[in-house]
Design a protein around this motif. Sequence first.
Motif, PDB file in Angstrom:
ATOM      1  N   UNK A   1      35.442  -9.507  53.839  1.00  0.00           N
ATOM      2  CA  UNK A   1      34.008  -9.431  54.124  1.00  0.00           C
ATOM      3  C   UNK A   1      33.394  -8.204  53.439  1.00  0.00           C
ATOM      4  N   UNK A   2      34.182  -7.145  53.333  1.00  0.00           N
ATOM      5  CA  UNK A   2      33.720  -5.877  52.787  1.00  0.00           C
ATOM      6  C   UNK A   2      34.831  -5.285  51.925  1.00  0.00           C
ATOM      7  N   UNK A   3      34.460  -4.657  50.817  1.00  0.00           N
ATOM      8  CA  UNK A   3      35.434  -3.952  49.979  1.00  0.00           C
ATOM      9  C   UNK A   3      35.079  -2.475  49.915  1.00  0.00           C
ATOM     10  N   UNK A   4      36.069  -1.643  50.169  1.00  0.00           N
ATOM     11  CA  UNK A   4      35.946  -0.197  49.992  1.00  0.00           C
ATOM     12  C   UNK A   4      36.714   0.113  48.716  1.00  0.00           C
ATOM     13  N   UNK A   5      36.013   0.608  47.702  1.00  0.00           N
ATOM     14  CA  UNK A   5      36.621   0.854  46.393  1.00  0.00           C
ATOM     15  C   UNK A   5      36.718   2.361  46.184  1.00  0.00           C
ATOM     16  N   UNK A   6      37.937   2.836  45.930  1.00  0.00           N
ATOM     17  CA  UNK A   6      38.199   4.257  45.771  1.00  0.00           C
ATOM     18  C   UNK A   6      38.628   4.515  44.325  1.00  0.00           C
ATOM     19  N   UNK A   7      37.840   5.308  43.616  1.00  0.00           N
ATOM     20  CA  UNK A   7      38.137   5.638  42.222  1.00  0.00           C
ATOM     21  C   UNK A   7      38.066   7.149  42.043  1.00  0.00           C
ATOM     22  N   UNK A   8      38.540   7.615  40.918  1.00  0.00           N
ATOM     23  CA  UNK A   8      38.484   9.038  40.624  1.00  0.00           C
ATOM     24  C   UNK A   8      39.065   9.304  39.263  1.00  0.00           C
ATOM     25  N   UNK A   9      39.187  10.564  38.940  1.00  0.00           N
ATOM     26  CA  UNK A   9      39.741  10.973  37.663  1.00  0.00           C
ATOM     27  C   UNK A   9      41.205  11.350  37.831  1.00  0.00           C
ATOM     28  N   UNK A  10      42.021  11.091  36.813  1.00  0.00           N
ATOM     29  CA  UNK A  10      43.429  11.497  36.886  1.00  0.00           C
ATOM     30  C   UNK A  10      43.562  13.005  36.769  1.00  0.00           C
TER      31      UNK A  10
END
Length: 126
Positions: free
Chosen positions: A89-98
């Motif tokens: 129903x919902x997506x939590x997307x976690x991104x960042x820099x290496x």
Amino acid sequence: MVLLRNEHGVLPLAPRAGVAVIGAYASAPRFQGGGSAGVQPKQPAGSIVDAVGARHAGTVEYAPGYAADGLTRDPALLDQAISVAATADVAIVVVGSPESAESEGTTAQTSTCPRRRTRSSPRSPL
């Protein structure tokens, strides 16, 4: 930096909503730079996946979506993330820099993610 938009009023999450947590950094968060820019925390950073799972009564599914090094492209990981998100129903997307992008001498001039980190699959609605 944390960015959050509550578009369409999805927050707070419905008690039984199916949640997809997407992103290798959701399982193993990165919160510091590399080399001498690193810090030693008194206690390890907790997992976002574990935190959501512990506090949410609905289904929580995780998919890394990208390689843990933050740079290597892996179409299979992206396809898995899209499949997990499609059933939620919902997506939590976690991104960042290496780590390699966050050490002395590599200070970012902007907070914009490089294109290679924002491209989605042809099957993605993004």
